[in-house]
Design a protein around this motif. Structure first.
Motif, short mmCIF file in Angstrom:
data_model
loop_
_atom_site.label_atom_id
_atom_site.label_comp_id
_atom_site.label_asym_id
_atom_site.label_seq_id
_atom_site.Cartn_x
_atom_site.Cartn_y
_atom_site.Cartn_z
N TRP A 160 0.86 -1.19 0.00
CA TRP A 160 0.00 0.00 0.00
C TRP A 160 0.89 1.23 0.00
N CYS A 161 0.42 2.30 -0.62
CA CYS A 161 1.17 3.56 -0.57
C CYS A 161 0.19 4.72 -0.54
N GLN A 162 0.70 5.87 -0.10
CA GLN A 162 -0.12 7.08 -0.11
C GLN A 162 -0.09 7.66 -1.52
N PHE A 163 -1.26 7.75 -2.13
CA PHE A 163 -1.36 8.22 -3.51
C PHE A 163 -2.59 9.09 -3.63
N LEU A 164 -2.38 10.38 -3.94
CA LEU A 164 -3.48 11.33 -4.09
C LEU A 164 -4.39 11.35 -2.87
N HIS A 202 -4.93 9.18 -0.64
CA HIS A 202 -5.61 7.92 -0.34
C HIS A 202 -4.59 6.87 0.10
N ASP A 203 -5.02 6.01 1.00
CA ASP A 203 -4.28 4.81 1.33
C ASP A 203 -4.59 3.81 0.22
N THR A 204 -3.64 3.56 -0.67
CA THR A 204 -3.94 2.92 -1.95
C THR A 204 -3.25 1.58 -2.13
N PRO A 205 -4.01 0.50 -2.42
CA PRO A 205 -3.38 -0.77 -2.77
C PRO A 205 -2.83 -0.68 -4.19
N VAL A 206 -1.63 -1.18 -4.41
CA VAL A 206 -0.99 -1.01 -5.71
C VAL A 206 -0.47 -2.34 -6.26
N LEU A 207 -0.35 -2.41 -7.56
CA LEU A 207 0.21 -3.58 -8.22
C LEU A 207 1.73 -3.60 -8.06
N THR A 208 2.28 -4.75 -7.74
CA THR A 208 3.73 -4.87 -7.56
C THR A 208 4.34 -5.91 -8.50
N GLY A 209 3.51 -6.48 -9.38
CA GLY A 209 4.00 -7.50 -10.29
C GLY A 209 5.09 -7.01 -11.22
N THR A 210 4.95 -5.76 -11.68
CA THR A 210 5.97 -5.20 -12.58
C THR A 210 7.31 -5.11 -11.87
N GLU A 211 7.29 -4.64 -10.62
CA GLU A 211 8.54 -4.53 -9.88
C GLU A 211 9.19 -5.89 -9.68
N LEU A 266 4.04 9.65 -10.80
CA LEU A 266 2.73 9.76 -11.42
C LEU A 266 1.88 10.79 -10.67
N GLU A 267 1.94 10.76 -9.34
CA GLU A 267 1.19 11.72 -8.53
C GLU A 267 1.64 13.14 -8.84
N GLN A 268 2.93 13.34 -9.03
CA GLN A 268 3.45 14.67 -9.36
C GLN A 268 2.88 15.16 -10.68
N ASN A 269 2.84 14.29 -11.69
CA ASN A 269 2.24 14.64 -12.97
C ASN A 269 0.78 15.04 -12.81
N ILE A 270 0.05 14.25 -12.02
CA ILE A 270 -1.38 14.51 -11.84
C ILE A 270 -1.61 15.81 -11.09
N MET A 271 -0.78 16.08 -10.10
CA MET A 271 -0.92 17.33 -9.35
C MET A 271 -0.68 18.54 -10.25
N GLU A 272 0.23 18.41 -11.20
CA GLU A 272 0.55 19.52 -12.10
C GLU A 272 -0.57 19.78 -13.10
N ALA A 273 -1.18 18.71 -13.61
CA ALA A 273 -2.27 18.85 -14.60
C ALA A 273 -3.26 17.71 -14.38
N PRO A 274 -4.13 17.83 -13.38
CA PRO A 274 -5.02 16.72 -13.01
C PRO A 274 -6.05 16.34 -14.07
N GLN A 275 -6.30 17.22 -15.02
CA GLN A 275 -7.33 16.94 -16.02
C GLN A 275 -6.95 15.82 -16.97
N TYR A 276 -5.68 15.41 -16.97
CA TYR A 276 -5.23 14.41 -17.94
C TYR A 276 -5.14 13.00 -17.38
N TRP A 277 -5.66 12.77 -16.17
CA TRP A 277 -5.67 11.42 -15.61
C TRP A 277 -7.06 10.83 -15.74
N LEU A 278 -7.16 9.50 -15.75
CA LEU A 278 -8.44 8.83 -15.98
C LEU A 278 -9.25 8.75 -14.69
N TRP A 279 -9.98 9.82 -14.39
CA TRP A 279 -10.75 9.92 -13.14
C TRP A 279 -12.02 9.08 -13.14
N THR A 280 -12.44 8.57 -14.28
CA THR A 280 -13.65 7.74 -14.33
C THR A 280 -13.38 6.33 -13.82
#
Length: 330
Positions: A212-216, A218-227, A277-291
């Motif tokens: 889990w990590c802090q993301f936007l 939120h306490d967020t569960p994340v995928l770790t398979g790539t790592e 990724l969070e930094q990118n979203i904070m700079e221009a949040p309109q370009y992330w998939l909020w749906t």
């Protein structure tokens, strides 16, 4: 006979849809953006597609933003989402020259240097800006590289076929998520350097939650398979920093995270990815998939697992939590 008839109609439907979209893609982007403006009005004001979810996601992610700022960002997001749709359709007929002009890359020589030295590369990105246009990366790679991306197979076979045609047009190969490990190990054994894109901001299944990590906010569960894959095969890891300087133009910068992933602590690579990724979203949040319902799994529900080995969650406990949420919201 029934199966044959169904197959015939499915095939016919695919060709009809593809033909219509291809004809639409022949329009200049200027005309397609006029169409996008019309779609935006319908989607935002009439259909109100996932408006409640988008509003909740943005409000929870940006508690310091005023209601007016949130609404403005929502409108910007839906306008971009409609642009993303017509831009994706345009890919069906866009020339290589036009694509090279509209989708530019900075720092790709770092990736090619790794490939020339025999090291494969993992490209971390999110559902941010136009991730469909990112499939043009093979146009800029060394001839020694095999380029591809991991993708989730769509349930609708005809839509899956359409997106495969779209995403593989520029020399990139789509690898189904379930085949990732086998294919990557095969390339490693064959001595073939690969450059593969991984979109890592999806929601993991319960049994795939290991970190889990802090993301936007939120306490967020994340995928770790790539790592785990990157560490096991010793791939160089890059983050793709994507910007949209103006309508119809994107710039992607390859940012090296590490060429020695085994030297990082466990989950450190994943944490770096989400911070960027969070930094990118904070700079221009309109370009992330909020749906996308990104935070539908909570740590409270996760901790109610009955069997720590399988990761299965008690349905009875989940139902109690849902009822508690409903009472709180009412």
């Amino acid at each position: 006979m029934e199966r044959r008839t169904h197959s015939f109609f499915s095939e016919a439907t695919y060709h009809i849809v593809f033909s219509l979209l291809y004809l639409l893609s022949l329009l200049p982007l200027r005309a397609l953006y006029l169409l996008s403006d019309g779609i935006y009005f319908i989607v935002f004001y009439i259909v109100r597609y996932r408006r409640r979810l988008v509003h909740k996601n943005m409000t929870d992610s940006f508690p310091d933003k005023s209601a007016k700022e949130i609404v403005r960002t929502e409108k910007q997001f839906y306008a971009w989402l409609c642009d993303y749709l017509v831009e994706s359709v345009k890919m069906l007929s866009m020339s290589e020259r036009q694509m090279r002009r509209r989708m530019t890359y900075v720092g790709v020589e770092q990736v090619n240097r790794c490939v020339e030295e025999g090291q494969s590369c993992a490209l971390y990105l999110g559902h941010y800006c136009n991730w469909e246009w990112i499939t043009t990366i093979p146009l800029h790679l060394s001839e020694k590289a095999w380029g591809g991306q991991i993708y989730h197979v769509l349930e609708n076979r005809q839509m899956d076929r359409l997106f495969l045609r779209l995403r593989q047009r520029w020399g990139s190969t789509c690898i189904p998520m379930a085949e990732t490990l086998r294919r990557m190990v095969g390339f490693k054994q064959a001595g073939q350097p690969v450059v593969v894109g991984y979109i890592g901001d999806q929601v993991p299944f319960w049994n795939n939650i290991h970190h889990w990590c802090q993301f936007l906010n939120h306490d967020t569960p994340v995928l770790t398979g790539t790592e785990r894959l990157v560490r096991r095969l010793d791939h160089a890891a890059f983050y793709l920093d994507i910007k949209r300087p103006r309508r119809g133009y994107y710039e992607c910068t390859f940012s090296l995270i590490t060429r020695h992933p085994k030297e990082l602590k466990e989950f450190e690579l994943t944490d770096i990815y989400f911070r960027r990724l969070e930094q990118n979203i904070m700079e221009a949040p309109q370009y992330w998939l909020w749906t996308h319902n990104r935070w539908k799994r909570t740590r409270e529900e996760f901790n109610l697992r009955l069997d720590p080995e399988t990761g299965k969650v008690s349905l009875d406990s989940l139902e109690k939590i849902k009822q508690r949420k409903l009472r709180t919201e009412s």
